[in-house]
Scaffold this motif. Sequence first.
Motif, mmCIF file in Angstrom:
data_model
loop_
_atom_site.group_PDB
_atom_site.id
_atom_site.type_symbol
_atom_site.label_atom_id
_atom_site.label_comp_id
_atom_site.label_asym_id
_atom_site.label_seq_id
_atom_site.Cartn_x
_atom_site.Cartn_y
_atom_site.Cartn_z
ATOM 1 N N GLN A 197 -21.462 9.382 10.376
ATOM 2 C CA GLN A 197 -21.370 8.141 9.629
ATOM 3 C C GLN A 197 -22.705 7.430 9.743
ATOM 4 O O GLN A 197 -23.280 7.344 10.833
ATOM 5 C CB GLN A 197 -20.260 7.239 10.180
ATOM 6 C CG GLN A 197 -18.950 7.342 9.408
ATOM 7 C CD GLN A 197 -17.967 6.265 9.813
ATOM 8 O OE1 GLN A 197 -17.499 6.245 10.953
ATOM 9 N NE2 GLN A 197 -17.634 5.391 8.901
ATOM 10 N N ASP A 198 -23.224 6.935 8.625
ATOM 11 C CA ASP A 198 -24.504 6.248 8.688
ATOM 12 C C ASP A 198 -24.317 4.781 9.052
ATOM 13 O O ASP A 198 -23.197 4.336 9.372
ATOM 14 C CB ASP A 198 -25.267 6.403 7.369
ATOM 15 C CG ASP A 198 -24.580 5.705 6.199
ATOM 16 O OD1 ASP A 198 -23.585 4.982 6.425
ATOM 17 O OD2 ASP A 198 -25.046 5.864 5.056
ATOM 18 N N ALA A 199 -25.390 4.020 9.016
ATOM 19 C CA ALA A 199 -25.346 2.616 9.440
ATOM 20 C C ALA A 199 -24.439 1.768 8.555
ATOM 21 O O ALA A 199 -23.924 0.721 8.999
ATOM 22 C CB ALA A 199 -26.759 2.036 9.441
ATOM 23 N N THR A 200 -24.221 2.217 7.314
ATOM 24 C CA THR A 200 -23.353 1.462 6.404
ATOM 25 C C THR A 200 -21.921 1.996 6.412
ATOM 26 O O THR A 200 -21.126 1.649 5.557
ATOM 27 C CB THR A 200 -23.911 1.516 4.975
ATOM 28 O OG1 THR A 200 -23.948 2.879 4.528
ATOM 29 C CG2 THR A 200 -25.317 0.937 4.932
ATOM 30 N N ARG A 201 -21.621 2.865 7.381
ATOM 31 C CA ARG A 201 -20.283 3.452 7.567
ATOM 32 C C ARG A 201 -19.882 4.375 6.419
ATOM 33 O O ARG A 201 -18.705 4.615 6.174
ATOM 34 C CB ARG A 201 -19.220 2.362 7.781
ATOM 35 C CG ARG A 201 -19.519 1.472 8.968
ATOM 36 C CD ARG A 201 -18.337 0.605 9.348
ATOM 37 N NE ARG A 201 -17.209 1.393 9.798
ATOM 38 C CZ ARG A 201 -17.096 1.929 11.004
ATOM 39 N NH1 ARG A 201 -18.066 1.779 11.876
ATOM 40 N NH2 ARG A 201 -16.018 2.614 11.348
ATOM 41 N N ARG A 202 -20.862 4.907 5.706
ATOM 42 C CA ARG A 202 -20.595 5.936 4.715
ATOM 43 C C ARG A 202 -20.652 7.297 5.400
ATOM 44 O O ARG A 202 -21.357 7.481 6.400
ATOM 45 C CB ARG A 202 -21.616 5.867 3.583
ATOM 46 C CG ARG A 202 -21.517 4.583 2.758
ATOM 47 C CD ARG A 202 -22.760 4.352 1.921
ATOM 48 N NE ARG A 202 -22.809 5.227 0.773
ATOM 49 C CZ ARG A 202 -22.249 4.954 -0.406
ATOM 50 N NH1 ARG A 202 -21.578 3.837 -0.583
ATOM 51 N NH2 ARG A 202 -22.367 5.792 -1.418
ATOM 52 N N VAL A 203 -19.918 8.269 4.865
ATOM 53 C CA VAL A 203 -19.903 9.618 5.430
ATOM 54 C C VAL A 203 -21.171 10.339 4.990
ATOM 55 O O VAL A 203 -21.519 10.342 3.793
ATOM 56 C CB VAL A 203 -18.654 10.384 4.983
ATOM 57 C CG1 VAL A 203 -18.697 11.830 5.480
ATOM 58 C CG2 VAL A 203 -17.396 9.689 5.497
ATOM 59 N N LEU A 204 -21.870 10.943 5.949
ATOM 60 C CA LEU A 204 -23.147 11.617 5.673
ATOM 61 C C LEU A 204 -23.045 13.092 6.037
ATOM 62 O O LEU A 204 -22.522 13.443 7.095
ATOM 63 C CB LEU A 204 -24.276 10.956 6.461
ATOM 64 C CG LEU A 204 -25.685 11.527 6.253
ATOM 65 C CD1 LEU A 204 -26.722 10.411 6.314
ATOM 66 C CD2 LEU A 204 -26.026 12.591 7.297
ATOM 67 N N VAL A 205 -23.532 13.952 5.157
ATOM 68 C CA VAL A 205 -23.620 15.398 5.395
ATOM 69 C C VAL A 205 -25.079 15.809 5.191
ATOM 70 O O VAL A 205 -25.690 15.438 4.184
ATOM 71 C CB VAL A 205 -22.712 16.194 4.447
ATOM 72 C CG1 VAL A 205 -22.896 17.701 4.663
ATOM 73 C CG2 VAL A 205 -21.254 15.810 4.643
ATOM 74 N N SER A 206 -25.638 16.564 6.145
ATOM 75 C CA SER A 206 -27.024 17.010 6.014
ATOM 76 C C SER A 206 -27.120 18.506 6.272
ATOM 77 O O SER A 206 -26.364 19.062 7.063
ATOM 78 C CB SER A 206 -27.938 16.250 6.983
ATOM 79 O OG SER A 206 -27.641 16.585 8.325
ATOM 80 N N VAL A 207 -28.061 19.141 5.590
ATOM 81 C CA VAL A 207 -28.360 20.569 5.757
ATOM 82 C C VAL A 207 -29.853 20.682 6.059
ATOM 83 O O VAL A 207 -30.686 20.312 5.226
ATOM 84 C CB VAL A 207 -28.007 21.376 4.497
ATOM 85 C CG1 VAL A 207 -28.395 22.841 4.687
ATOM 86 C CG2 VAL A 207 -26.524 21.258 4.174
ATOM 87 N N THR A 208 -30.186 21.189 7.244
ATOM 88 C CA THR A 208 -31.580 21.309 7.679
ATOM 89 C C THR A 208 -31.945 22.776 7.836
ATOM 90 O O THR A 208 -31.193 23.538 8.450
ATOM 91 C CB THR A 208 -31.798 20.580 9.020
ATOM 92 O OG1 THR A 208 -31.465 19.195 8.862
ATOM 93 C CG2 THR A 208 -33.236 20.701 9.484
ATOM 94 N N ASP A 209 -33.092 23.175 7.291
ATOM 95 C CA ASP A 209 -33.564 24.556 7.426
ATOM 96 C C ASP A 209 -34.921 24.577 8.113
ATOM 97 O O ASP A 209 -35.551 23.527 8.304
ATOM 98 C CB ASP A 209 -33.644 25.246 6.056
ATOM 99 C CG ASP A 209 -34.678 24.607 5.134
ATOM 100 O OD1 ASP A 209 -35.879 24.667 5.458
ATOM 101 O OD2 ASP A 209 -34.291 24.045 4.088
ATOM 102 N N SER A 210 -35.354 25.765 8.504
ATOM 103 C CA SER A 210 -36.665 25.934 9.135
ATOM 104 C C SER A 210 -37.579 26.731 8.222
ATOM 105 O O SER A 210 -38.356 27.562 8.661
ATOM 106 C CB SER A 210 -36.519 26.644 10.487
ATOM 107 O OG SER A 210 -35.907 27.918 10.328
ATOM 108 N N GLY A 211 -37.458 26.490 6.930
ATOM 109 C CA GLY A 211 -38.181 27.275 5.940
ATOM 110 C C GLY A 211 -39.563 26.755 5.626
ATOM 111 O O GLY A 211 -40.230 26.136 6.462
#
Length: 276
Positions: A197-211
């Motif tokens: 959850q971010d600072a505004t209480r919204r649901v956050l999804v992230s995808v991080t790569d090492s490309g």
Amino acid sequence: MPVLVGATTFGDHQDEGVAFVLDLTERKHVEGGLRKAQAELAHVMRVTTLGELTASIAHEVNQPLAAVVTNAAACLRWLDRETPNLEEARRTVESIISDGNRAAEVIQRVRALANKTDIEKVPLEVNDVVREVIALVQRELISHQVSLRTEFAPALPMILGDRVQLQQVIINLLMNGIEAMQSVTDRPRELVIRSAQDATRRVLVSVTDSGVGIAAEDADRLFNAFFTTKSSGMGMGLSICRSIVEAHRGRLWATANVPHGATFQFTLPANTDTAP
């Protein structure tokens, strides 16, 4: 007939003014055609992605089917004993039912992605949506020698969304991350999926790569229609993803990582009707 009506007075002269009526029929017709075209293109992209994931889907279906065969053979052995072991036979039958249901669920998910259906926003647990997508891309991860790490925040609020469309967004981000690491040989190929959850209480999804990361000159064009850095790309995947997220009243953006790789993330509003 859609119209826009407006009226105002002239400054201090309350007895004088102007009013207007604009016919919006043609504009609404164009907007409807645009929405239809976007939906058609999103469906094409989904079907194209499913074609690329054929091996993963086959593997995902074969696993429970193989378990069904194994458990059925075990059940026969328990029943063929001189004194049949009914308790063990019952357990293996329960496993067969469970595996059969799992295979049916996979097929149902694939059919939902392939079908042209109207948007159906329902309360969803975002972690469950991500897990369903991970199951579909397992073979892609293995064949490209990519390790996957998940960091799911527990007890996230429900969101209101269309399961198929959000799956399309997550599949696209995962596949982009996998492809961004194809040329990497000097470091581990790792994808990290996080929910929070971010600072505004919204649901956050992230995808991080090492490309290979995001080139500075491409940063402002990533989500533009028909822009692509792939030799065989259509340049529509990220554009469609952003349209889907924005239709869910969310936001999708990308950042370059230091020293390498990129992170794509999106936020969605919590469903206040189901919030504790």
